[in-house]
Design an enzyme around this catalytic site. Structure first.
Site, short mmCIF file in Angstrom:
data_model
loop_
_atom_site.label_atom_id
_atom_site.label_comp_id
_atom_site.label_asym_id
_atom_site.label_seq_id
_atom_site.Cartn_x
_atom_site.Cartn_y
_atom_site.Cartn_z
N ARG A 69 0.82 -1.22 0.00
CA ARG A 69 0.00 0.00 0.00
C ARG A 69 0.86 1.27 0.00
O ARG A 69 0.65 2.16 -0.82
CB ARG A 69 -0.94 0.01 1.21
N ASP A 112 -2.80 -16.51 -1.78
CA ASP A 112 -3.24 -16.05 -3.10
C ASP A 112 -2.17 -15.33 -3.91
O ASP A 112 -1.85 -15.71 -5.04
CB ASP A 112 -4.49 -15.17 -2.97
N GLU A 136 -11.10 -7.74 -6.48
CA GLU A 136 -10.53 -8.82 -7.30
C GLU A 136 -11.33 -9.13 -8.56
O GLU A 136 -10.75 -9.35 -9.64
CB GLU A 136 -10.36 -10.09 -6.46
#
Length: 673
Positions: free
Chosen positions: A308, A437, A573
């Site tokens: 971020r 993921d 996503e």
């Protein structure tokens, strides 16, 4: 005429010259006097003495030479002019180098204010129609080598580029026979056994945009305007009630802190730039310049801070060319480095950026695999920009270590790894959801970022996709949707996180970069499933987790939503994958699906006083139970991907030049010098 008289024997030799002058040659008696009139009469006399054929041949030769001269002049004028201009430009450049070193020009054009309001969207950045079907919006080159520093060097740059292209063609011809084939994928050969070097002699700076190269931008359409309006509404809530804090609580008109570093603001910087929101961007930049301080006694999560904050600052630096963001990126990057001081070189999860200490979570010495393997794009890019190899070296060691670890199942990795031993823990559980993921995502993206040279990354990615096909793919009933489940100690679970919906976009990106065509077919089936996770919910918004029915049951849909899983966090996503699918296929249905999702966000999560909120119940349209929290990734990812999805400008963040990190911050793909 000469007349040599032989000398008598025994007497000295004498030379005599005899000259005979005719009457016409006597000066002053009508003879030769070197006057123009005399020369003209003499030449004309000679010309008249020539036969007609001889005169015709001479005339023809004169005409022929004149024509050739004209042709040669026109063909040589432009190169001569170019060489002359080049020489003058070189002289000017030598005089201007000291001044140019201070410049840091923007890569993407600076956002411009709109000239007129349109409906309910005040001050929107409208763009003029293009002159060509596809226009350039963004950098002409993002390269490891030193960037161009002035538009007056264009002629020399074009010449060098032409030479480089010829050399590249020659390289391709020489290596055609050594193409790598990896299970159906045809990959360009690795030119070196070593990964891309992180050593750089000078800090990298964004390439300047040639004035001649800036084409008219593609006009913003109505759906993009709706995204801009949604962003401004969300930004209004953040500015009014949470300015400078991590996250907005729109219902209570307050804020929540995680790290105390303005996460939402930093996450949204490049989104504002891409959307053309100049005023909002400048206001946020002032906060970064004056109020963003990393010298704080606070623990931050290595992964979240990297994707971020570090990713957001690096991306904004590349888009805007403003060195402020690079300096802030170097600061936070250095402060995160203590996380790598572990026995195994597998980083700790938490870092105190003020004290320079790091530690694992209080309850375990493990880190999640996704977190330690999804910080590489950012740290590698920081090394490239600063010339300090320590950042890339640290994250590359992690990937090399994971590459040789045992405990994988056909390329699938467990969810946890121990920072002391460096070994996988909690073996036997495999998922593409939370905690694993982005490991798979960053395998492919690092390979692309580094110029497709690091074959270990490609091998791990291809094996993992094979493992997904072998162990995790199933089809639901009644619509036979293809989904990605989980495997726990040999038992298959029909559970799929919304997080897994990154996979269709990643598969499509791989196919775009030369991997197997069947990856795109799988992407097309999976994105249909992700859309159905929205469509089969009562609000049209996907829950965090779904379970699929493997057996047909009367009155049951493919998707089952359990009470504990029915919340929606405004996640990106699915929209991310819709963007990739539309960009690579041009199929308008992906834009239509994204438009439905945006409308449902507006219908069920929009807060009138400003901001959007996550909700607890996607199955209750009359009361979706707002949670009073707007995640930073809603501005940093979801709305950014929405805007890009609705754009028909393929050069608006060109996917052959940029790679997105897992927080949707675009970073440049490395082009060999």
């Amino acid at each position: 005429m000469y007349s040599a008289v032989p000398a008598a024997a025994g007497s000295p030799r004498r030379d005599f010259i005899s000259v005979t002058l005719g009457p016409e040659e006597v000066v002053g008696v009508g003879g030769y006097n070197n006057s123009k009139a005399w020369r003209r009469r003499s030449c004309w006399r000679k010309w008249k003495q020539l036969s007609r054929l001889q005169r015709s041949v001479i005339l023809f030769l004169f005409v022929f030479l004149a024509v050739c001269g004209v042709i040669s002049y026109t063909s040589m004028w432009e190169p001569w002019k170019s060489i002359t201009n080049k020489s003058l430009d070189d002289q000017r450049t030598e005089q201007e180098i000291p001044r140019l070193k201070l410049a840091n020009p923007a890569v993407l054009p600076a956002p411009q204010k709109a000239e007129a309001n349109h409906g309910d969207y005040p001050e929107l950045s409208l763009q003029k129609p293009p002159k060509l079907p596809h226009v350039r919006r963004g950098p002409s080159n993002l390269q490891i080598k030193a960037p161009r520093r002035d538009t007056r060097l264009k002629t020399r740059h074009d010449t060098m580029r032409a030479v480089e292209e010829l050399v590249e063609v020659d390289k391709v011809e020489k290596t055609e026979k050594s193409i790598i084939s990896w299970r159906g994928a045809v990959i360009e050969p690795d030119q070196s056994t070593e990964p891309p070097s992180s050593k750089i002699t000078e800090p990298e700076k964004p390439s300047s945009v040639e004035a001649e190269d800036q084409k008219e931008p593609v006009p913003i359409n109505e759906r993009q305007l709706a995204v801009i309006e949604a962003f401004r509404h969300a930004w209004k809530g953040y500015k009014d009630f949470a300015w400078g804090h991590d996250e907005l609580k729109p219902l209570s008109k307050s804020y929540s802190e995680w790290f105390g570093l303005g996460l939402t603001l930093i996450d949204a910087l490049d989104t504002m730039w891409i959307l053309g929101l100049k005023e909002e961007f400048e206001e946020a930049r002032k906060w970064v310049a004056n109020d963003l301080v990393f010298d704080k006694n606070v623990d931050v999560n290595l992964f979240e801070s990297t994707i971020r904050i570090l990713g957001g600052l690096l991306s904004t630096y590349h888009l805007s060319g403003d060195s402020l963001f690079l300096e802030k990126a170097k600061d936070i990057g250095n402060r995160l480095m203590p996380a790598f001081k572990t026995p195994s070189k597998i980083p700790y999860s938490d870092v105190n950026i003020g004290r320079g200490t790091a530690h694992p979570p209080r309850w375990t010495s493990d880190s999640t695999v996704a977190e330690v393997t999804s910080i590489q794009l950012e740290f590698r890019e920081l090394s490239r920009l600063t010339g300090d190899e320590k950042f890339q070296k640290a994250v590359d060691e992690v990937m090399k270590h994971v590459h040789i670890l045992s405990g994988k199942n056909d390329g699938l990795v467990p969810m946890f790894i121990n920072t002391n031993s460096g070994q996988f823990t909690h073996l036997g559980v495999y998922t593409l959801g939370a905690r694993a993921d982005s490991y798979y995502e960053y395998l492919l993206k690092q390979w692309i970022q580094g110029g497709k040279k690091e074959n270990e990354l490609l091998e791990d990615y291809m094996r993992a996709i094979d493992g997904v096909k072998k162990h995790l793919l199933q089809r639901s009933e009644p619509k036979k949707l293809t989904f990605v489940g989980e495997l726990a100690h040999g038992h298959f679970s029909a559970k799929m996180d919304h997080l897994v919906c990154f996979l269709p976009g990643t598969l499509a990106l791989g196919t775009h970069n030369g991997l197997a065509a069947d990856h795109m077919k799988l992407a097309e089936t999976l994105i249909e499933t992700c859309y159905q996770m929205y469509a089969q919910a009562e609000t049209g918004l996907s829950p965090e987790i779904v379970h699929f029915n493997l057996h047909a049951q009367k009155g049951h849909k493919d998707v089952e939503i359990k009470p504990a899983d029915r919340h929606n966090l405004l996640r990106p996503e699915t929209v991310e994958s819709l963007f990739y699918m539309y960009r690579f296929t041009g199929d308008k249905k992906y834009q239509d699906w994204g438009w439905e999702i945006l409308q449902n966000f507006n219908r069920y999560t929009r807060v009138p006083t400003g901001g959007y909120t996550s909700i607890n119940n996607v199955q209750n349209p009359s009361n979706p139970e707002p949670r009073d929290k707007m995640e930073s990734f809603f501005l940093g990812e979801t709305l950014k991907y929405m805007f890009l999805l609705f754009s028909d400008d393929i050069d608006l963040i060109n996917l052959d030049k940029y790679i997105f990190n897992t927080e949707a911050h675009p970073l440049p793909i490395w082009v060999p010098a």
